[in-house]
Structures are given as structure tokens and as C-alpha cells.
Write a protein that holds these residues in place. Structure first.
Motif, PDB file in Angstrom:
ATOM      1  N   ASP A 192      -4.219  11.387   3.469  1.00  0.00           N
ATOM      2  CA  ASP A 192      -4.479  10.349   2.471  1.00  0.00           C
ATOM      3  C   ASP A 192      -3.351   9.322   2.547  1.00  0.00           C
ATOM      4  OD1 ASP A 192      -4.731   8.788   0.123  1.00  0.00           O
ATOM      5  OD2 ASP A 192      -5.784  10.395  -0.902  1.00  0.00           O
ATOM      6  N   ILE A 193      -3.559   8.312   3.392  1.00  0.00           N
ATOM      7  CA  ILE A 193      -2.528   7.300   3.636  1.00  0.00           C
ATOM      8  C   ILE A 193      -2.221   6.502   2.367  1.00  0.00           C
ATOM      9  CG2 ILE A 193      -1.979   5.208   4.936  1.00  0.00           C
ATOM     10  CD1 ILE A 193      -1.850   7.709   6.619  1.00  0.00           C
ATOM     11  N   LYS A 194      -3.257   6.220   1.588  1.00  0.00           N
ATOM     12  CA  LYS A 194      -3.063   5.440   0.364  1.00  0.00           C
ATOM     13  C   LYS A 194      -2.102   6.140  -0.594  1.00  0.00           C
ATOM     14  CE  LYS A 194      -5.639   3.345  -3.476  1.00  0.00           C
ATOM     15  NZ  LYS A 194      -6.992   3.153  -4.087  1.00  0.00           N
ATOM     16  N   LYS A 195      -2.280   7.447  -0.772  1.00  0.00           N
ATOM     17  CA  LYS A 195      -1.413   8.198  -1.677  1.00  0.00           C
ATOM     18  C   LYS A 195      -0.001   8.301  -1.098  1.00  0.00           C
ATOM     19  CE  LYS A 195      -0.844  10.512  -5.507  1.00  0.00           C
ATOM     20  NZ  LYS A 195      -1.044   9.872  -6.824  1.00  0.00           N
ATOM     21  N   ALA A 196       0.093   8.494   0.205  1.00  0.00           N
ATOM     22  CA  ALA A 196       1.406   8.577   0.835  1.00  0.00           C
ATOM     23  C   ALA A 196       2.174   7.270   0.644  1.00  0.00           C
ATOM     24  CB  ALA A 196       1.254   8.902   2.318  1.00  0.00           C
ATOM     25  N   LYS A 197       1.463   6.160   0.787  1.00  0.00           N
ATOM     26  CA  LYS A 197       2.101   4.851   0.599  1.00  0.00           C
ATOM     27  C   LYS A 197       2.561   4.680  -0.838  1.00  0.00           C
ATOM     28  CE  LYS A 197       1.322  -0.091   1.376  1.00  0.00           C
ATOM     29  NZ  LYS A 197       0.356  -1.110   1.878  1.00  0.00           N
ATOM     30  N   GLU A 198       1.729   5.112  -1.769  1.00  0.00           N
ATOM     31  CA  GLU A 198       2.068   5.013  -3.193  1.00  0.00           C
ATOM     32  C   GLU A 198       3.349   5.777  -3.513  1.00  0.00           C
ATOM     33  OE1 GLU A 198       0.387   7.093  -7.224  1.00  0.00           O
ATOM     34  OE2 GLU A 198      -1.122   6.225  -5.874  1.00  0.00           O
ATOM     35  N   LEU A 199       3.511   6.948  -2.881  1.00  0.00           N
ATOM     36  CA  LEU A 199       4.678   7.786  -3.158  1.00  0.00           C
ATOM     37  C   LEU A 199       5.810   7.554  -2.161  1.00  0.00           C
ATOM     38  CD1 LEU A 199       2.843  11.123  -4.065  1.00  0.00           C
ATOM     39  CD2 LEU A 199       3.806   9.415  -5.616  1.00  0.00           C
ATOM     40  N   ARG A 200       5.622   6.595  -1.279  1.00  0.00           N
ATOM     41  CA  ARG A 200       6.636   6.217  -0.289  1.00  0.00           C
ATOM     42  C   ARG A 200       7.024   7.379   0.625  1.00  0.00           C
ATOM     43  NH1 ARG A 200      10.683   2.169  -3.729  1.00  0.00           N
ATOM     44  NH2 ARG A 200       9.039   0.683  -4.327  1.00  0.00           N
ATOM     45  N   ILE A 201       6.016   8.125   1.024  1.00  0.00           N
ATOM     46  CA  ILE A 201       6.205   9.173   2.031  1.00  0.00           C
ATOM     47  C   ILE A 201       5.787   8.608   3.381  1.00  0.00           C
ATOM     48  CG2 ILE A 201       5.375  11.415   2.862  1.00  0.00           C
ATOM     49  CD1 ILE A 201       5.144  12.343   0.038  1.00  0.00           C
ATOM     50  N   GLY A 202       6.653   8.731   4.367  1.00  0.00           N
ATOM     51  CA  GLY A 202       6.337   8.227   5.691  1.00  0.00           C
ATOM     52  C   GLY A 202       5.316   9.113   6.390  1.00  0.00           C
ATOM     53  N   VAL A 203       4.511   8.505   7.259  1.00  0.00           N
ATOM     54  CA  VAL A 203       3.505   9.238   8.027  1.00  0.00           C
ATOM     55  C   VAL A 203       3.582   8.783   9.485  1.00  0.00           C
ATOM     56  CG1 VAL A 203       1.044   9.654   8.376  1.00  0.00           C
ATOM     57  CG2 VAL A 203       1.958   9.481   6.046  1.00  0.00           C
ATOM     58  N   GLY A 204       3.495   9.740  10.385  1.00  0.00           N
ATOM     59  CA  GLY A 204       3.477   9.415  11.805  1.00  0.00           C
ATOM     60  C   GLY A 204       2.486  10.282  12.552  1.00  0.00           C
ATOM     61  N   ASN A 205       1.970   9.755  13.659  1.00  0.00           N
ATOM     62  CA  ASN A 205       1.112  10.550  14.533  1.00  0.00           C
ATOM     63  C   ASN A 205       1.869  10.817  15.827  1.00  0.00           C
ATOM     64  OD1 ASN A 205       1.039   8.020  15.725  1.00  0.00           O
ATOM     65  ND2 ASN A 205      -1.166   8.002  16.034  1.00  0.00           N
ATOM     66  N   VAL A 206       1.198  11.218  16.870  1.00  0.00           N
ATOM     67  CA  VAL A 206       1.841  11.395  18.172  1.00  0.00           C
ATOM     68  C   VAL A 206       0.946  10.825  19.260  1.00  0.00           C
ATOM     69  CG1 VAL A 206       3.106  13.495  17.515  1.00  0.00           C
ATOM     70  CG2 VAL A 206       0.830  13.699  18.582  1.00  0.00           C
TER      71      VAL A 206
END
Length: 326
Positions: free
Chosen positions: A82-96
Motif C-alpha cells: 500500500d504505497i499510499k499509506k507508506a507515503k502518508e507515514l513516510r516509510i520508504g519503499v524499494g523494489n529490486v
């Protein structure tokens, strides 16, 4: 920096050990799936590494509560987060990223298996039916192959196909100069109308949801072959099944399907599967189904492990991160 690795598999162990020592990181491995209950394992860890388990808003919040600052998925696709929620909570996300040859080689294998009716041949041979009825295939040099998506994997598929001397056309919203040496870019509608074989290599993004549906299938040639080693959400399964049964689709090879979560990568032998469409698709002699294994090579697994670790390191050290999604 500390990294917690969820869904650790035995085939990954040697690579985690190798890159743990190479990059001097503190790793903990668990075969547990990330859930609300197992999120507490991540207390004290800066980053977590996951695979395809859905990470919904509630789970994102839980990880935020226990102090996780970055989520790295050991996959190219990240639509399970859930990218939207991650952005809201300022958690970084990465793939490979990983060796594009893994999926590209597999794709060409599936094109050949579909067009040469290998599933029907093998089913016949199991019951000692060695007749030729119904198993006549096609030669690639006589066919037009349409490649939807010309990222690293799509480009590698095109290079592989050149040796078969088939006509190759391609579609992508961002055209690539390298591709133009081997294939002709066309509009999507022209690709759908002109291709004998269509292979899909686009991400499972919202824009690509049900890209192959009743409307797009109606524009295709009768007897078209469909290959999907990308994401199941790209194909509307109900429309696809209808087209197979009506003969519009002459054959297919699918490494991914809709609603495959909680099915693939598990031993479900002897169990009733909670996916009727999968059961239907498996029953067709002209549809090959494999369980999301196109990526699965030693090189790809090594790349996935290494790049997940490197992504976490880049985030933690504030350096440029080529795998950063958010």
C-alpha cells in the motif's frame, strides 16, 4: 543497520550469508510471513525485506509503530504494498532488479511450448497416445510476435526472438532506441490486430489493470496465442476464459494469474484450491499454467537478495537508491 528478512527460503540462505559478510550488515532471517502478529519481530530493525505478501494499510501502520523506516521487496513488482499509506507515514519503499534473462528465456520457452502444442503432446504421451491428431504446431519464422512493454525484460525477449527470424512488433509508451534495431514500434491497437503471438511485459500498475479484456481480445487475430510472465492483473480472467472457449484465443502460456496470492509457492497437494478460474484454466489442453516461476534461477535469486540489501543500505546511509519506489 539491521535488516529483518521475512519469507526467507532455503534457496536464499547462501546468498544472504554471502552478502551479509560482503556488505557487513546485521541480518535476521525468518521464514514467517509479515502479518499483524509477526510485525513485532521487526522491533529494533530499520529495514525489512519481503516478497509478494500483501502489505496493506493496517500492516504498514503496525510496522511504522514498531520503528520500521524502509520496506524492500525482493521483487520487481510492488503492487502488493500500500504505497499510499507508506507515503502518508513516510516509510520508504524499494523494489529490486534482477537478471532479465531469467524471465526472458522462460518467455521464449513458453512461446515455443504454446505454439508447438507441447501440453497436448505431453498429455497424449502420458496415456500412450502417439497419434498426430490435434498437435500440429506453428513455426516462429512464419509468425508475427507482438511484445507489449519494452523494459529490460521485454527488450531481452526481443533479442532472444531475433534468432527465430520472426516478425517482431512492439508497443510501449516510452520507445527505446535499442529496440528499434530489432523490432518495429506500433500503436497498441495495431499490435493487437497484427500479432499471431502476444507477450506481455508491463508492470501490474493501475494503468495496466485488465489491459487484456473483452474489448482488446476482440481486436486480436482469431487463434492468437497469449503469453503472460508479468502480472496476473493484466488479464481479465473471465474474458480470457470466454475467448479460449470460443476459440478466439488459440493457445496460451500463463506464469501468473489473478488472485494467485496464498496459492503459489506453497505445497497444496491434495487440497481444494480457492481459485475456480485456476482450476478451469488448468483443464484446457491449449493453456499452459506455471506457478509464477519465470524469475526462478540461481542468478536471479542472488540478484534479488543482493539488491534488496543494497537498497536498504542506500536508504539508511542517505545515498542514491536506484531501487527506490517511495
Amino acid at each position: 543497520m539491521k535488516i529483518l528478512v521475512y519469507n526467507h527460503r532455503a534457496d536464499e540462505t547462501e546468498y544472504f550469508q554471502k552478502f551479509k559478510e560482503k556488505y557487513n550488515v546485521d541480518l535476521m532471517l525468518t521464514d514467517k510471513t509479515p502479518t499483524i502478529e509477526t510485525a513485532d519481530f521487526a522491533k529494533g530493525f530499520d529495514c525489512i525485506s519481503i516478497i509478494t505478501t500483501p502489505i496493506n494499510a493496517a500492516l504498514i501502520k503496525k510496522f511504522n509503530d514498531v520503528g520500521v523506516k524502509f520496506i524492500s521487496t525482493r521483487t520487481i513488482g510492488y503492487d502488493h504494498i500500500d504505497i499510499k499509506k507508506a507515503k502518508e507515514l513516510r516509510i520508504g519503499v524499494g523494489n529490486v532488479t534482477y537478471s532479465p534473462r531469467s524471465v526472458a528465456d522462460y518467455t521464449v520457452m513458453m512461446i515455443l511450448m504454446a505454439t508447438r502444442k507441447v501440453k497436448a503432446i505431453m498429455q497424449n504421451s502420458y496415456v500412450q497416445d502417439y497419434s498426430l491428431e490435434g498437435i500440429q504446431g506453428k513455426e516462429l519464422h512464419n509468425l508475427t510476435v507482438g511484445v507489449i512493454g519494452t523494459g529490460k525484460i521485454g527488450r531481452t525477449v526481443i533479442k532472444n526472438l531475433k534468432g527465430f527470424e520472426c516478425n517482431i512488433i512492439a508497443y510501449d509508451i516510452n520507445e527505446n532506441e535499442e529496440v528499434k534495431a530489432h523490432a518495429k514500434y506500433v500503436k497498441l491497437e495495431e499490435l493487437l490486430m497484427s500479432s499471431d503471438v502476444i507477450t506481455v511485459h508491463v508492470p501490474g500498475a493501475e494503468d495496466n489493470y485488465h489491459l487484456i479484456n473483452k474489448n482488446s481480445i476482440s481486436k486480436m487475430k482469431d487463434g492468437v496465442f497469449i503469453i503472460n510472465t508479468a502480472r496476473g492483473s493484466i488479464i481479465n480472467t473471465y474474458d480470457f476464459i470466454d475467448a479460449v472457449e470460443k476459440g478466439k484465443i488459440g493457445g496460451a502460456a500463463l506464469d501468473v494469474i489473478e488472485n494467485e496470492t496464498n496459492l503459489y509457492y506453497k505445497n497444496l497437494k491434495g487440497e481444494v484450491l480457492g481459485n475456480r478460474e485456476l482450476a478451469v484454466l488448468k483443464s484446457y489442453p491449449n493453456v499452459i499454467i506455471t506457478p509464477h516461476t519465470a524469475f526462478y534461477t540461481d542468478q536471479a535469486v542472488s540478484d534479488m537478495v543482493e539488491n534488496s540489501i543494497l537498497s536498504c543500505i542506500a536508504f539508511y546511509e542517505g545515498k542514491e537508491n536506484p531501487w527506490k519506489v517511495l
